[in-house]
Enzyme design. Structure first.
Site, PDB file in Angstrom:
ATOM      1  N   ALA A  12       0.842  -1.209   0.000  1.00 40.17           N
ATOM      2  CA  ALA A  12       0.000   0.000   0.000  1.00 40.17           C
ATOM      3  C   ALA A  12       0.879   1.261   0.000  1.00 40.17           C
ATOM      4  O   ALA A  12       0.630   2.208  -0.748  1.00 40.17           O
ATOM      5  CB  ALA A  12      -0.918  -0.019   1.222  1.00 40.17           C
ATOM      6  N   VAL A  13       1.920   1.267   0.832  1.00 40.83           N
ATOM      7  CA  VAL A  13       2.815   2.434   0.866  1.00 40.83           C
ATOM      8  C   VAL A  13       3.790   2.366  -0.318  1.00 40.83           C
ATOM      9  O   VAL A  13       4.074   3.377  -0.967  1.00 40.83           O
ATOM     10  CB  VAL A  13       3.582   2.496   2.207  1.00 40.83           C
ATOM     11  CG1 VAL A  13       4.660   3.565   2.175  1.00 40.83           C
ATOM     12  CG2 VAL A  13       2.610   2.758   3.355  1.00 40.83           C
TER      13      VAL A  13
ATOM     14  N   SER B  41       5.881 -11.777  -5.649  1.00 41.10           N
ATOM     15  CA  SER B  41       5.664 -10.717  -6.649  1.00 41.10           C
ATOM     16  C   SER B  41       6.735 -10.686  -7.735  1.00 41.10           C
ATOM     17  O   SER B  41       6.635  -9.874  -8.665  1.00 41.10           O
ATOM     18  CB  SER B  41       5.646  -9.350  -5.958  1.00 41.10           C
ATOM     19  OG  SER B  41       4.660  -9.329  -4.982  1.00 41.10           O
TER      20      SER B  41
ATOM     21  N   CYS C 202       3.009   7.035  11.178  1.00 39.70           N
ATOM     22  CA  CYS C 202       2.096   7.931  10.438  1.00 39.70           C
ATOM     23  C   CYS C 202       1.334   8.901  11.349  1.00 39.70           C
ATOM     24  O   CYS C 202       1.215  10.088  11.045  1.00 39.70           O
ATOM     25  CB  CYS C 202       1.121   7.107   9.597  1.00 39.70           C
ATOM     26  SG  CYS C 202       0.431   5.702  10.469  1.00 39.70           S
TER      27      CYS C 202
ATOM     28  N   SER D 153      -6.024   1.322   6.013  1.00 44.57           N
ATOM     29  CA  SER D 153      -4.903   1.146   5.079  1.00 44.57           C
ATOM     30  C   SER D 153      -3.561   1.209   5.803  1.00 44.57           C
ATOM     31  O   SER D 153      -2.572   0.675   5.317  1.00 44.57           O
ATOM     32  CB  SER D 153      -4.946   2.202   3.976  1.00 44.57           C
ATOM     33  OG  SER D 153      -4.960   3.495   4.545  1.00 44.57           O
TER      34      SER D 153
ATOM     35  N   HIS E  59      -5.990   9.415   8.464  1.00 50.50           N
ATOM     36  CA  HIS E  59      -6.086   9.345   9.924  1.00 50.50           C
ATOM     37  C   HIS E  59      -6.624  10.682  10.452  1.00 50.50           C
ATOM     38  O   HIS E  59      -6.195  11.753  10.016  1.00 50.50           O
ATOM     39  CB  HIS E  59      -4.705   9.146  10.552  1.00 50.50           C
ATOM     40  CG  HIS E  59      -4.090   7.802  10.325  1.00 50.50           C
ATOM     41  ND1 HIS E  59      -4.744   6.738   9.750  1.00 50.50           N
ATOM     42  CD2 HIS E  59      -2.838   7.356  10.641  1.00 50.50           C
ATOM     43  CE1 HIS E  59      -3.928   5.696   9.713  1.00 50.50           C
ATOM     44  NE2 HIS E  59      -2.770   6.042  10.235  1.00 50.50           N
TER      45      HIS E  59
ATOM     46  N   ASN F  59      -2.704   9.032   5.510  1.00 50.35           N
ATOM     47  CA  ASN F  59      -1.675   8.255   6.229  1.00 50.35           C
ATOM     48  C   ASN F  59      -0.680   7.589   5.295  1.00 50.35           C
ATOM     49  O   ASN F  59       0.459   7.328   5.674  1.00 50.35           O
ATOM     50  CB  ASN F  59      -2.347   7.194   7.113  1.00 50.35           C
ATOM     51  CG  ASN F  59      -3.335   6.337   6.349  1.00 50.35           C
ATOM     52  OD1 ASN F  59      -4.346   6.846   5.859  1.00 50.35           O
ATOM     53  ND2 ASN F  59      -3.061   5.053   6.232  1.00 50.35           N
TER      54      ASN F  59
HETATM   55  P1  A2P Z   1       4.482  -8.864  -1.682  1.00 51.52           P
HETATM   56  O1  A2P Z   1       3.431  -8.015  -2.339  1.00 51.52           O
HETATM   57  O2  A2P Z   1       5.304  -9.626  -2.646  1.00 51.52           O
HETATM   58  O3  A2P Z   1       3.962  -9.673  -0.524  1.00 51.52           O
HETATM   59  P2  A2P Z   1       1.696  -3.944   2.888  1.00 51.52           P
HETATM   60  O4  A2P Z   1       2.303  -3.018   3.910  1.00 51.52           O
HETATM   61  O5  A2P Z   1       0.687  -3.270   2.021  1.00 51.52           O
HETATM   62  O6  A2P Z   1       1.196  -5.208   3.520  1.00 51.52           O
HETATM   63  O7  A2P Z   1       2.912  -4.372   1.899  1.00 51.52           O
HETATM   64  C1  A2P Z   1       4.046  -5.076   2.332  1.00 51.52           C
HETATM   65  C2  A2P Z   1       5.141  -5.053   1.277  1.00 51.52           C
HETATM   66  O8  A2P Z   1       6.257  -5.800   1.777  1.00 51.52           O
HETATM   67  C3  A2P Z   1       4.754  -5.704  -0.045  1.00 51.52           C
HETATM   68  O9  A2P Z   1       5.409  -5.069  -1.096  1.00 51.52           O
HETATM   69  C4  A2P Z   1       5.290  -7.125   0.148  1.00 51.52           C
HETATM   70  O10 A2P Z   1       5.554  -7.815  -1.052  1.00 51.52           O
HETATM   71  C5  A2P Z   1       6.598  -6.810   0.854  1.00 51.52           C
HETATM   72  N1  A2P Z   1       7.130  -8.004   1.494  1.00 51.52           N
HETATM   73  C6  A2P Z   1       6.485  -8.888   2.290  1.00 51.52           C
HETATM   74  N2  A2P Z   1       7.311  -9.905   2.645  1.00 51.52           N
HETATM   75  C7  A2P Z   1       8.508  -9.663   2.041  1.00 51.52           C
HETATM   76  C8  A2P Z   1       9.760 -10.336   1.989  1.00 51.52           C
HETATM   77  N3  A2P Z   1       9.964 -11.483   2.646  1.00 51.52           N
HETATM   78  N4  A2P Z   1      10.764  -9.794   1.272  1.00 51.52           N
HETATM   79  C9  A2P Z   1      10.573  -8.627   0.599  1.00 51.52           C
HETATM   80  N5  A2P Z   1       9.411  -7.944   0.597  1.00 51.52           N
HETATM   81  C10 A2P Z   1       8.380  -8.446   1.306  1.00 51.52           C
END
Ligand code: A2P
Length: 353
Positions: A14-15, A41, A129, A159, A253, A327
């Protein structure tokens, strides 16, 4: 002019997605952008300045040749990967709470304490935030009259808990309208044992509980405020207490901030004037026309909106105000990119030791 290789860690979140668009609109000369996320991803394509960039799985070697890292992938990932980035020569602006309270890590709100950036050792922390928007609104008041006490209650958008939590609330809202049962698996926080529906509800728990009965979010607001304003997370000069509540809205927020100034000659009109003339703050304060800040109006904006400023009629030098900001932008991505802009402006994108 120096150009920078930039990496966004957590680019799909989200960020993270807002970090991409804020970087696109920033003054930072980007030579190359790397987008890093989890294995899930890898291979996904995201856009930056009309160019498609393939998301890579974040690994220590992803930071080879990177000058600047903007990170928002959660505290555990920051703890694991940012030291690797620093080892490879990068300067990191971290949006998680992993490093905020470390003595050698500046905790920065540009316009308030960006002079602290000169003391960085590779990692700079972006505050929580809720703390950013409160400190931004209080700073001009603090500078002119001093502040001795802050009592804040927050109304925090979902969010802020991440994309999965945000989706969970939307699914619950849909289920409620369809007269179905509400499934709760994440909120109030994935880190705790019990989960409750967020849609059509209020949850007075953000993050886990500390032994003293405060939540960790409340703890952050108290100690981060002191570190930013007084450069000392435990300073007694300003008394701060907080109650943090998650509310079922998507972005923005809200906070009621009760504050007591040192110089009690301050008036509501003078405080309104200070807010109105401070860059980054927008005064929306006209009860006669029902003008006041609202999350729906603040979403998508970088500014902090302030209204409902009024004096406590029973307590000298005490005032209340209502502060609203996006936020994900003001409280996260814009602040992070503004910190990076200050680092570039002051030629601080290198390790100082
Ligand atoms: P991914 O989309 O592949 O899970 P949010 O704060 O919205 O939950 O987003 C978390 C962010 O951190 C996303 O981009 C997520 O990627 C990433 N993330 C989660 N786990 C890992 C990891 N093990 N290594 C790198 N990035 C990560």
């Amino acid at each position: 002019m120096r150009e920078y290789v930039v990496a966004i860690l957590g680019a799909t979140g989200a960020v993270g997605q807002r970090l991409i668009s804020e970087l696109e609109q920033s003054s930072i000369p980007v030579k190359k952008l790397k987008l890093l996320a989890s294995k899930r991803s890898a291979g996904k394509k995201l856009k930056f300045k009309n160019q498609e960039i393939t998301v890579e799985e974040a690994q220590p070697d992803s930071f080879n040749g990177v000058d600047l890292v903007l990170s928002s992938a959660g505290g555990a990932i920051s703890k694991k990967l940012l030291p690797e980035a620093v080892k490879r020569g990068a300067v990191c602006v971290d949006n998680t709470s992993a490093y905020r309270m470390e003595d050698d890590v500046p905790l920065v709100v540009p316009g308030v304490n960006d002079k602290e950036l000169a003391n960085h050792h590779g990692i700079i922390a972006n505050p929580n935030c809720s703390t950013i928007q409160m400190v931004a609104a209080l700073y001009p008041i603090y500078q002119r009259w001093g502040i001795k006490q802050i009592i804040v209650s927050t109304y925090q958008a979902v969010s802020g808990a991440g994309k999965a939590a945000w989706d969970e609330m939307l699914n619950q809202a849909q289920a409620r309208l369809n007269h179905q049962d509400l499934k709760a698996e994440i909120l109030p926080t994935a880190a705790d044992k019990r989960h409750y529906p967020m849609a059509f509800n209020l949850l007075p728990q953000i993050d886990v509980f500390e032994d003293d009965g405060y939540t960790h979010e409340e703890w952050k607001m108290i100690h981060e405020t002191k570190k930013i304003l007084l450069n000392d997370q435990n300073a007694g000069e300003i008394k701060v207490t907080a109650t943090c509540v998650r509310v079922p809205i998507e972005i923005g927020h809200g906070e009621t901030v009760y504050f007591v100034v040192k110089d009690s000659s301050a008036t509501t009109a003078e405080i309104q004037e200070e807010i109105a003339k401070t860059s980054g703050l927008v005064l929306q304060d006209d009860p006669s026309k029902q003008v006041y800040p609202q999350p729906l109006l603040a979403a998508g904006k970088r500014e902090t909106f302030v209204g409902r400023i009024r004096q406590d009629q029973e307590n000298d030098g005490a005032f209340q105000m209502w502060v609203v900001a996006d936020n994900l932008l003001r409280g996260a991505a814009s602040n992070t990119v503004e910190i990076a802009e200050c680092l570039v402006r002051d030629d601080l994108v290198h390790q100082t030791n």
